[in-house]
Scaffold this active site. Structure first.
Site, PDB file in Angstrom:
ATOM      1  CG  ASP A 213      -2.025  -1.034   1.119  1.00  0.00           C
ATOM      2  OD1 ASP A 213      -2.450  -1.334  -0.012  1.00  0.00           O
ATOM      3  OD2 ASP A 213      -2.466  -1.550   2.166  1.00  0.00           O
TER       4      ASP A 213
ATOM      5  CG  ASN B 110      -3.291   6.087   3.574  1.00  0.00           C
ATOM      6  OD1 ASN B 110      -4.236   5.487   3.076  1.00  0.00           O
ATOM      7  ND2 ASN B 110      -2.150   5.507   3.862  1.00  0.00           N
TER       8      ASN B 110
ATOM      9  CE1 TYR C 154      -0.087   7.830  13.997  1.00  0.00           C
ATOM     10  CE2 TYR C 154       0.408   9.567  12.410  1.00  0.00           C
ATOM     11  CZ  TYR C 154       0.506   9.046  13.693  1.00  0.00           C
ATOM     12  OH  TYR C 154       1.208   9.738  14.643  1.00  0.00           O
TER      13      TYR C 154
ATOM     14  CG  ASP D  31       1.689  14.321  21.252  1.00  0.00           C
ATOM     15  OD1 ASP D  31       1.951  15.138  22.161  1.00  0.00           O
ATOM     16  OD2 ASP D  31       2.095  13.140  21.262  1.00  0.00           O
TER      17      ASP D  31
ATOM     18  CE  LYS E 131      -7.653  -1.870  13.065  1.00  0.00           C
ATOM     19  NZ  LYS E 131      -6.725  -2.245  14.157  1.00  0.00           N
ATOM     20  CB  SER E 132      -1.955   3.337  14.859  1.00  0.00           C
ATOM     21  OG  SER E 132      -1.606   2.522  13.779  1.00  0.00           O
TER      22      SER E 132
ATOM     23  CB  THR F 239      -7.468   0.365   7.368  1.00  0.00           C
ATOM     24  OG1 THR F 239      -7.144   0.834   6.055  1.00  0.00           O
ATOM     25  CG2 THR F 239      -8.911  -0.108   7.403  1.00  0.00           C
TER      26      THR F 239
HETATM   27  P1  NAP Z   1       5.562   2.873   6.461  1.00  0.00           P
HETATM   28  O1  NAP Z   1       5.730   3.391   7.852  1.00  0.00           O
HETATM   29  O2  NAP Z   1       6.697   2.206   5.783  1.00  0.00           O
HETATM   30  O3  NAP Z   1       4.308   1.848   6.397  1.00  0.00           O
HETATM   31  C1  NAP Z   1       3.146   2.030   7.057  1.00  0.00           C
HETATM   32  C2  NAP Z   1       2.307   0.758   7.029  1.00  0.00           C
HETATM   33  O4  NAP Z   1       0.977   1.166   6.776  1.00  0.00           O
HETATM   34  C3  NAP Z   1       2.662  -0.282   5.965  1.00  0.00           C
HETATM   35  O5  NAP Z   1       2.559  -1.548   6.534  1.00  0.00           O
HETATM   36  C4  NAP Z   1       1.595  -0.075   4.911  1.00  0.00           C
HETATM   37  O6  NAP Z   1       1.262  -1.260   4.225  1.00  0.00           O
HETATM   38  C5  NAP Z   1       0.437   0.338   5.763  1.00  0.00           C
HETATM   39  N1  NAP Z   1      -0.610   1.097   5.068  1.00  0.00           N
HETATM   40  C6  NAP Z   1      -0.476   2.115   4.179  1.00  0.00           C
HETATM   41  N2  NAP Z   1      -1.683   2.562   3.811  1.00  0.00           N
HETATM   42  C7  NAP Z   1      -2.599   1.796   4.449  1.00  0.00           C
HETATM   43  C8  NAP Z   1      -4.006   1.756   4.475  1.00  0.00           C
HETATM   44  N3  NAP Z   1      -4.729   2.631   3.773  1.00  0.00           N
HETATM   45  N4  NAP Z   1      -4.616   0.862   5.295  1.00  0.00           N
HETATM   46  C9  NAP Z   1      -3.901  -0.011   6.025  1.00  0.00           C
HETATM   47  N5  NAP Z   1      -2.568  -0.034   6.048  1.00  0.00           N
HETATM   48  C10 NAP Z   1      -1.916   0.869   5.283  1.00  0.00           C
HETATM   49  O7  NAP Z   1       5.098   4.124   5.591  1.00  0.00           O
HETATM   50  P2  NAP Z   1       4.599   4.204   4.112  1.00  0.00           P
HETATM   51  O8  NAP Z   1       4.579   2.846   3.476  1.00  0.00           O
HETATM   52  O9  NAP Z   1       5.293   5.323   3.438  1.00  0.00           O
HETATM   53  O10 NAP Z   1       3.089   4.625   4.376  1.00  0.00           O
HETATM   54  C11 NAP Z   1       2.761   5.887   4.899  1.00  0.00           C
HETATM   55  C12 NAP Z   1       1.604   5.656   5.810  1.00  0.00           C
HETATM   56  O11 NAP Z   1       2.077   5.126   7.044  1.00  0.00           O
HETATM   57  C13 NAP Z   1       0.856   6.907   6.213  1.00  0.00           C
HETATM   58  O12 NAP Z   1      -0.095   7.259   5.260  1.00  0.00           O
HETATM   59  C14 NAP Z   1       0.256   6.486   7.557  1.00  0.00           C
HETATM   60  O13 NAP Z   1      -1.072   6.027   7.412  1.00  0.00           O
HETATM   61  C15 NAP Z   1       1.097   5.327   8.022  1.00  0.00           C
HETATM   62  N6  NAP Z   1       1.674   5.622   9.332  1.00  0.00           N
HETATM   63  C16 NAP Z   1       1.256   4.899  10.388  1.00  0.00           C
HETATM   64  C17 NAP Z   1       1.685   5.199  11.658  1.00  0.00           C
HETATM   65  C18 NAP Z   1       1.164   4.406  12.799  1.00  0.00           C
HETATM   66  O14 NAP Z   1       0.366   3.496  12.568  1.00  0.00           O
HETATM   67  N7  NAP Z   1       1.564   4.714  14.018  1.00  0.00           N
HETATM   68  C19 NAP Z   1       2.583   6.259  11.871  1.00  0.00           C
HETATM   69  C20 NAP Z   1       3.005   6.964  10.769  1.00  0.00           C
HETATM   70  C21 NAP Z   1       2.532   6.664   9.490  1.00  0.00           C
HETATM   71  P3  NAP Z   1       2.184  -1.979   3.137  1.00  0.00           P
HETATM   72  O15 NAP Z   1       3.107  -2.846   3.913  1.00  0.00           O
HETATM   73  O16 NAP Z   1       1.240  -2.739   2.301  1.00  0.00           O
HETATM   74  O17 NAP Z   1       2.926  -0.901   2.375  1.00  0.00           O
END
Ligand code: NAP
Ligand code: MN
Length: 279
Positions: free
Chosen positions: A58, A134, A175, A162, A177-178, A173
């Site tokens: 994704d 996203n 960030y 924050d 969701k987290s 689903t």
């Molecule tokens: P990354 O940190 O390398 O990966 C983030 C994870 O989120 C990967 O496992 C990715 O899946 C998954 N993901 C991406 N879009 C999703 C969606 N719509 N629904 C469910 N899972 C999803 O960063 P990146 O690959 O560049 O992705 C950026 C995204 O990371 C941001 O848009 C944000 O949503 C997310 N993020 C999450 C957190 C957190 O959960 N604490 C913090 C910062 C950012 P794949 O393995 O399939 O690529």
């Protein structure tokens, strides 16, 4: 009169293939490249494609989206995922033959999902705009962020914490969701406003729950303090000083995906991603 044998580039489908650095992704990309190169119905090009094939997760599709975000009206995306299905990927890397079959039979059908427009106004009068697939997050770097949150012209709360996140339905689903936000089915045309570590005590109050905001309603954020802010748009990071206002609204545009003949239900993806096979 001389006759030249040429392929009419206006009649063929223009296809861009982009892959992440994983070995498996490169292998799939090479296979697609060699098959489509020899097929007269397709023209491989990174410029003005009709279909963008994203190979990877994704995260790779987020990059593909931003690479072609100025051509969303014409482009259809399709994701091939190495390992497991994602939220933006319809094919596994062992389904490349099925994918090619469907690509050849393709009649231009699409599935579209809402995306998010954000506008950042700085104190010095400058303006910055972006579009997210996203989510968009804002955090204050040095100290607690203090910002008034306005939803459809109602001044809702003075947020302290924050930061804040605004997610699209398909971003719900990730960030969102987290942070404890809800999972929103992508058939809802709505945004989700989710708190990042709000301060709540006798003096400071916020709503606390995520709020699902309909497409016609704007969300406005008015930071009360000067200083440095970091704004994330999907996988991209921007730094700003002295933000006056941030405005969020569902976009008039959408992201289009190439429809697959089979449909993997969104709830199946949720189960695959977060629960697994054990139930
Ligand atoms: P990354 O940190 O390398 O990966 C983030 C994870 O989120 C990967 O496992 C990715 O899946 C998954 N993901 C991406 N879009 C999703 C969606 N719509 N629904 C469910 N899972 C999803 O960063 P990146 O690959 O560049 O992705 C950026 C995204 O990371 C941001 O848009 C944000 O949503 C997310 N993020 C999450 C957190 C957190 O959960 N604490 C913090 C910062 C950012 P794949 O393995 O399939 O690529
Ligand atoms: Mn993955």
């Amino acid at each position: 009169m001389t006759q030249t044998n040429f392929t009419d580039k206006n009649k063929v489908t223009k296809v861009a293939i982009i892959a992440n650095g994983k070995f498996q992704s490169k292998k799939v990309a090479n296979k697609l490249f060699s098959v489509l190169r020899d097929d007269e119905a397709f023209y491989l090009t990174k410029k003005n494609p009709d279909i963008v094939i994203s190979i990877g997760g994704d995260g790779m599709l987020l990059s593909a989206f931003h690479a072609y975000e100025n051509e969303l009206n014409r482009v259809r995306f399709v994701g091939i995922h190495t390992g497991h299905l994602g939220f933006y990927t319809d094919y596994l890397d062992n389904q490349v033959d099925e994918f090619l079959k469907n690509l050849r039979a393709d009649k231009g059908e699409k599935i579209s999902y809402p995306i998010l427009d954000v506008k950042v106004n700085l104190v010095d009068g400058r303006e910055f705009t972006a579009t997210a697939l996203n989510e968009v997050t804002i955090k204050r770097i040095e100290k607690t962020m203090v910002a008034d949150v306005v939803v459809n012209k109602i001044r809702m709360e003075r947020f302290r914490g924050d930061g804040l996140l605004v997610a699209t339905p398909t971003g719900s689903t990730a960030y969102n969701k987290s942070l404890g936000g809800a999972i929103l089915h992508p058939s809802f045309e709505a945004l989700q406003l989710t708190e990042i570590a709000s301060l709540n005590n006798r003096v400071f109050r916020t709503v606390g729950s995520s709020m699902i905001i309909p497409s016609k309603d704007k969300i406005e954020l008015l930071p009360r303090r000067t200083g440095s802010y970091v704004i994330n748009v999907d996988n991209k990071t921007y730094h700003f000083r002295n933000v006056e206002q941030v405005t969020y609204q569902l976009s008039d545009r959408k992201i289009n995906f190439m429809a697959t003949p089979w449909h993997t239900s969104f709830w199946q993806r949720v189960k695959d991603a977060f629960i697994g096979d054990d139930v």
